[in-house]
Design a protein around this motif. Structure first.
Motif, PDB file in Angstrom:
ATOM      1  N   ALA A  72       2.525   6.350  -3.055  1.00  0.00           N
ATOM      2  CA  ALA A  72       1.769   7.049  -1.998  1.00  0.00           C
ATOM      3  C   ALA A  72       2.154   6.471  -0.641  1.00  0.00           C
ATOM      4  O   ALA A  72       2.419   7.216   0.307  1.00  0.00           O
ATOM      5  CB  ALA A  72       0.275   6.876  -2.233  1.00  0.00           C
ATOM      6  N   TYR A  73       2.219   5.125  -0.574  1.00  0.00           N
ATOM      7  CA  TYR A  73       2.455   4.468   0.717  1.00  0.00           C
ATOM      8  C   TYR A  73       3.874   4.683   1.219  1.00  0.00           C
ATOM      9  O   TYR A  73       4.118   4.748   2.414  1.00  0.00           O
ATOM     10  CB  TYR A  73       2.098   2.981   0.602  1.00  0.00           C
ATOM     11  CG  TYR A  73       0.699   2.821   0.053  1.00  0.00           C
ATOM     12  CD1 TYR A  73      -0.389   3.297   0.781  1.00  0.00           C
ATOM     13  CD2 TYR A  73       0.458   2.290  -1.213  1.00  0.00           C
ATOM     14  CE1 TYR A  73      -1.682   3.214   0.284  1.00  0.00           C
ATOM     15  CE2 TYR A  73      -0.832   2.200  -1.723  1.00  0.00           C
ATOM     16  CZ  TYR A  73      -1.893   2.668  -0.973  1.00  0.00           C
ATOM     17  OH  TYR A  73      -3.170   2.605  -1.478  1.00  0.00           O
ATOM     18  N   GLN A  74       4.808   4.805   0.276  1.00  0.00           N
ATOM     19  CA  GLN A  74       6.194   5.091   0.676  1.00  0.00           C
ATOM     20  C   GLN A  74       6.284   6.521   1.202  1.00  0.00           C
ATOM     21  O   GLN A  74       6.914   6.789   2.213  1.00  0.00           O
ATOM     22  CB  GLN A  74       7.132   4.938  -0.521  1.00  0.00           C
ATOM     23  CG  GLN A  74       7.222   3.516  -1.019  1.00  0.00           C
ATOM     24  CD  GLN A  74       8.065   3.422  -2.281  1.00  0.00           C
ATOM     25  OE1 GLN A  74       7.775   4.071  -3.281  1.00  0.00           O
ATOM     26  NE2 GLN A  74       9.114   2.632  -2.229  1.00  0.00           N
ATOM     27  N   ASN A 110       1.875  -5.206  -0.474  1.00  0.00           N
ATOM     28  CA  ASN A 110       0.880  -5.772  -1.374  1.00  0.00           C
ATOM     29  C   ASN A 110       1.128  -5.274  -2.799  1.00  0.00           C
ATOM     30  O   ASN A 110       1.105  -6.049  -3.760  1.00  0.00           O
ATOM     31  CB  ASN A 110      -0.505  -5.390  -0.851  1.00  0.00           C
ATOM     32  CG  ASN A 110      -1.610  -5.778  -1.797  1.00  0.00           C
ATOM     33  OD1 ASN A 110      -2.207  -4.930  -2.439  1.00  0.00           O
ATOM     34  ND2 ASN A 110      -1.882  -7.070  -1.906  1.00  0.00           N
ATOM     35  N   GLU A 111       1.410  -3.975  -2.948  1.00  0.00           N
ATOM     36  CA  GLU A 111       1.672  -3.417  -4.282  1.00  0.00           C
ATOM     37  C   GLU A 111       2.929  -4.034  -4.896  1.00  0.00           C
ATOM     38  O   GLU A 111       3.039  -4.159  -6.111  1.00  0.00           O
ATOM     39  CB  GLU A 111       1.825  -1.887  -4.224  1.00  0.00           C
ATOM     40  CG  GLU A 111       0.596  -1.128  -3.740  1.00  0.00           C
ATOM     41  CD  GLU A 111      -0.542  -1.048  -4.756  1.00  0.00           C
ATOM     42  OE1 GLU A 111      -0.485  -1.720  -5.795  1.00  0.00           O
ATOM     43  OE2 GLU A 111      -1.506  -0.305  -4.473  1.00  0.00           O
ATOM     44  N   LYS A 112       3.860  -4.406  -4.036  1.00  0.00           N
ATOM     45  CA  LYS A 112       5.093  -5.029  -4.543  1.00  0.00           C
ATOM     46  C   LYS A 112       4.779  -6.310  -5.308  1.00  0.00           C
ATOM     47  O   LYS A 112       5.365  -6.584  -6.353  1.00  0.00           O
ATOM     48  CB  LYS A 112       6.029  -5.343  -3.376  1.00  0.00           C
ATOM     49  CG  LYS A 112       7.378  -5.846  -3.821  1.00  0.00           C
ATOM     50  CD  LYS A 112       8.112  -6.565  -2.718  1.00  0.00           C
ATOM     51  CE  LYS A 112       7.509  -7.926  -2.469  1.00  0.00           C
ATOM     52  NZ  LYS A 112       8.280  -8.738  -1.517  1.00  0.00           N
ATOM     53  N   ILE A 167      -6.929   7.414  -7.261  1.00  0.00           N
ATOM     54  CA  ILE A 167      -5.973   6.559  -7.982  1.00  0.00           C
ATOM     55  C   ILE A 167      -6.360   5.083  -7.848  1.00  0.00           C
ATOM     56  O   ILE A 167      -6.350   4.320  -8.818  1.00  0.00           O
ATOM     57  CB  ILE A 167      -4.538   6.792  -7.444  1.00  0.00           C
ATOM     58  CG1 ILE A 167      -4.025   8.165  -7.909  1.00  0.00           C
ATOM     59  CG2 ILE A 167      -3.589   5.683  -7.870  1.00  0.00           C
ATOM     60  CD1 ILE A 167      -2.643   8.530  -7.373  1.00  0.00           C
ATOM     61  N   GLU A 168      -6.720   4.682  -6.637  1.00  0.00           N
ATOM     62  CA  GLU A 168      -7.052   3.271  -6.401  1.00  0.00           C
ATOM     63  C   GLU A 168      -8.394   2.892  -7.037  1.00  0.00           C
ATOM     64  O   GLU A 168      -8.558   1.783  -7.526  1.00  0.00           O
ATOM     65  CB  GLU A 168      -7.062   2.975  -4.897  1.00  0.00           C
ATOM     66  CG  GLU A 168      -5.691   3.138  -4.222  1.00  0.00           C
ATOM     67  CD  GLU A 168      -4.686   2.054  -4.619  1.00  0.00           C
ATOM     68  OE1 GLU A 168      -4.964   1.247  -5.524  1.00  0.00           O
ATOM     69  OE2 GLU A 168      -3.608   2.027  -4.009  1.00  0.00           O
ATOM     70  N   ASP A 169      -9.339   3.818  -7.025  1.00  0.00           N
ATOM     71  CA  ASP A 169     -10.628   3.556  -7.668  1.00  0.00           C
ATOM     72  C   ASP A 169     -10.427   3.385  -9.175  1.00  0.00           C
ATOM     73  O   ASP A 169     -10.998   2.480  -9.793  1.00  0.00           O
ATOM     74  CB  ASP A 169     -11.580   4.733  -7.406  1.00  0.00           C
ATOM     75  CG  ASP A 169     -12.941   4.517  -8.060  1.00  0.00           C
ATOM     76  OD1 ASP A 169     -13.736   3.730  -7.520  1.00  0.00           O
ATOM     77  OD2 ASP A 169     -13.212   5.133  -9.119  1.00  0.00           O
ATOM     78  N   ASP A 214      -7.651  -5.992  -4.519  1.00  0.00           N
ATOM     79  CA  ASP A 214      -6.702  -5.331  -3.596  1.00  0.00           C
ATOM     80  C   ASP A 214      -6.789  -3.813  -3.748  1.00  0.00           C
ATOM     81  O   ASP A 214      -6.772  -3.084  -2.762  1.00  0.00           O
ATOM     82  CB  ASP A 214      -5.256  -5.743  -3.906  1.00  0.00           C
ATOM     83  CG  ASP A 214      -4.932  -7.170  -3.506  1.00  0.00           C
ATOM     84  OD1 ASP A 214      -5.677  -7.766  -2.709  1.00  0.00           O
ATOM     85  OD2 ASP A 214      -3.898  -7.682  -4.000  1.00  0.00           O
ATOM     86  N   GLU A 215      -6.868  -3.351  -4.996  1.00  0.00           N
ATOM     87  CA  GLU A 215      -6.927  -1.895  -5.231  1.00  0.00           C
ATOM     88  C   GLU A 215      -8.196  -1.320  -4.593  1.00  0.00           C
ATOM     89  O   GLU A 215      -8.176  -0.219  -4.046  1.00  0.00           O
ATOM     90  CB  GLU A 215      -6.910  -1.554  -6.730  1.00  0.00           C
ATOM     91  CG  GLU A 215      -5.844  -2.262  -7.583  1.00  0.00           C
ATOM     92  CD  GLU A 215      -4.404  -1.951  -7.235  1.00  0.00           C
ATOM     93  OE1 GLU A 215      -4.137  -1.387  -6.157  1.00  0.00           O
ATOM     94  OE2 GLU A 215      -3.522  -2.293  -8.036  1.00  0.00           O
ATOM     95  N   GLY A 216      -9.277  -2.111  -4.635  1.00  0.00           N
ATOM     96  CA  GLY A 216     -10.521  -1.673  -3.995  1.00  0.00           C
ATOM     97  C   GLY A 216     -10.355  -1.554  -2.480  1.00  0.00           C
ATOM     98  O   GLY A 216     -10.868  -0.623  -1.861  1.00  0.00           O
ATOM     99  N   VAL A 217      -9.605  -2.493  -1.890  1.00  0.00           N
ATOM    100  CA  VAL A 217      -9.352  -2.417  -0.441  1.00  0.00           C
ATOM    101  C   VAL A 217      -8.517  -1.171  -0.144  1.00  0.00           C
ATOM    102  O   VAL A 217      -8.805  -0.418   0.792  1.00  0.00           O
ATOM    103  CB  VAL A 217      -8.634  -3.700   0.069  1.00  0.00           C
ATOM    104  CG1 VAL A 217      -8.257  -3.553   1.538  1.00  0.00           C
ATOM    105  CG2 VAL A 217      -9.509  -4.924  -0.134  1.00  0.00           C
ATOM    106  N   HIS A 218      -7.505  -0.927  -0.967  1.00  0.00           N
ATOM    107  CA  HIS A 218      -6.668   0.284  -0.770  1.00  0.00           C
ATOM    108  C   HIS A 218      -7.540   1.542  -0.834  1.00  0.00           C
ATOM    109  O   HIS A 218      -7.360   2.472  -0.059  1.00  0.00           O
ATOM    110  CB  HIS A 218      -5.588   0.391  -1.854  1.00  0.00           C
ATOM    111  CG  HIS A 218      -4.638  -0.765  -1.875  1.00  0.00           C
ATOM    112  ND1 HIS A 218      -3.891  -1.092  -2.982  1.00  0.00           N
ATOM    113  CD2 HIS A 218      -4.315  -1.667  -0.927  1.00  0.00           C
ATOM    114  CE1 HIS A 218      -3.162  -2.158  -2.702  1.00  0.00           C
ATOM    115  NE2 HIS A 218      -3.399  -2.528  -1.474  1.00  0.00           N
ATOM    116  N   LYS A 219      -8.462   1.554  -1.786  1.00  0.00           N
ATOM    117  CA  LYS A 219      -9.346   2.712  -1.930  1.00  0.00           C
ATOM    118  C   LYS A 219     -10.152   2.914  -0.645  1.00  0.00           C
ATOM    119  O   LYS A 219     -10.238   4.035  -0.136  1.00  0.00           O
ATOM    120  CB  LYS A 219     -10.301   2.493  -3.113  1.00  0.00           C
ATOM    121  CG  LYS A 219     -11.433   3.512  -3.161  1.00  0.00           C
ATOM    122  CD  LYS A 219     -12.389   3.267  -4.321  1.00  0.00           C
ATOM    123  CE  LYS A 219     -13.239   2.026  -4.126  1.00  0.00           C
ATOM    124  NZ  LYS A 219     -14.172   1.809  -5.249  1.00  0.00           N
TER     125      LYS A 219
END
Ligand SMILES: [Fe+2]
Ligand SMILES: [Fe+2]
Length: 230
Positions: A72-74, A110-112, A167-169, A214-219
């Motif tokens: 998504a971020y790319q 971060n995902e990396k 997706i992040e949730d 981290d996934e929660g922050v992305h969400k």
């Protein structure tokens, strides 16, 4: 020896730094909080992932999900350049679009680290996973999801943020449950090539809780953009 990377060029570590107790608290809260009501694109994707990678939680499945979830971020970074290039004048809007790229990059970086840590974990498990199922298919699904995110970001940004928040949730809740399924991971030491940037952790469970947070922050970043896109 490889060239040292200057500190300021080093990609981001965790999205926010927490103590081990705060990470445990994150897990408790997540396990006791309801999931978002997922939209159709997310439900279709999760179903496909269950079919391809299996319904249960496993290290190879989480690795595959990390490969897919980061695109998504790319896609958004690329879409922002497209949208900025289309603007008639260099206004505050152009600057704002470029500012979104910075956040997209931080999340991508971060995902990396998540991918690297899951790669290490998968190698440590020593399983002989199918190349087609756990190497090729994640790439192909990621490629298709990338196109979806690019199109949504360009034509319907609110759809892109909604889809990504789902997706992040999903990832956040899945990590919380995955760690809960493996109490033995609290006693397993965490050693990683990611440690200089991503930090040191008490145990494997502890670092997986950080990834989940981290996934929660992305969400929350996507939900915040969603309110502003409407
Ligand atoms: Fe991730
Ligand atoms: Fe994420």
């Amino acid at each position: 020896m490889s060239e040292p990377i200057p500190a300021e060029a080093r990609p981001h570590g965790a999205m926010r730094s927490l103590t081990p107790a705060q990470r445990r608290q994150w897990q408790e809260n997540t396990l006791h909080s309801p999931r978002l009501r997922y939209g159709i694109p997310a439900r279709l994707l999760f179903r496909l992932e269950d079919v391809v990678f299996g319904r249960g939680r496993s290290v190879p499945k989480f690795r595959a999900l990390e490969i897919i979830n980061r695109v998504a971020y790319q896609a958004w970074e690329q879409a922002a350049y497209y949208l900025a290039g289309k603007l008639q004048e260099r206004s505050a809007r152009a600057r704002q679009l470029h500012d979104t790229v910075e956040v997209d990059r931080a999340e991508q970086d971060n995902e990396k680290w998540h991918v690297l840590i899951l790669d290490e974990l998968e190698a440590a498990e020593g399983g002989q996973e199918s190349w087609l199922r756990f190497r090729l298919l994640p790439q192909l699904i990621a490629f298709a999801v990338y196109q979806q995110f690019w199109l949504m970001r360009v034509f319907r940004p609110s759809w892109a943020y909604r889809f990504n928040a789902d997706i992040e949730d999903h990832a956040e809740h899945e990590y919380a449950q995955f760690v809960a399924e493996h109490p033995e991971w609290d006693d397993r030491p965490f050693q990683s090539l990611a440690a200089p940037e991503y930090g040191t952790y008490d145990s494997l469970a502890d670092v997986l809780r950080q990834i989940g947070d981290d996934e929660g922050v992305h969400k929350r970043i996507s939900l915040d953009r969603l309110t502003r896109a409407r």
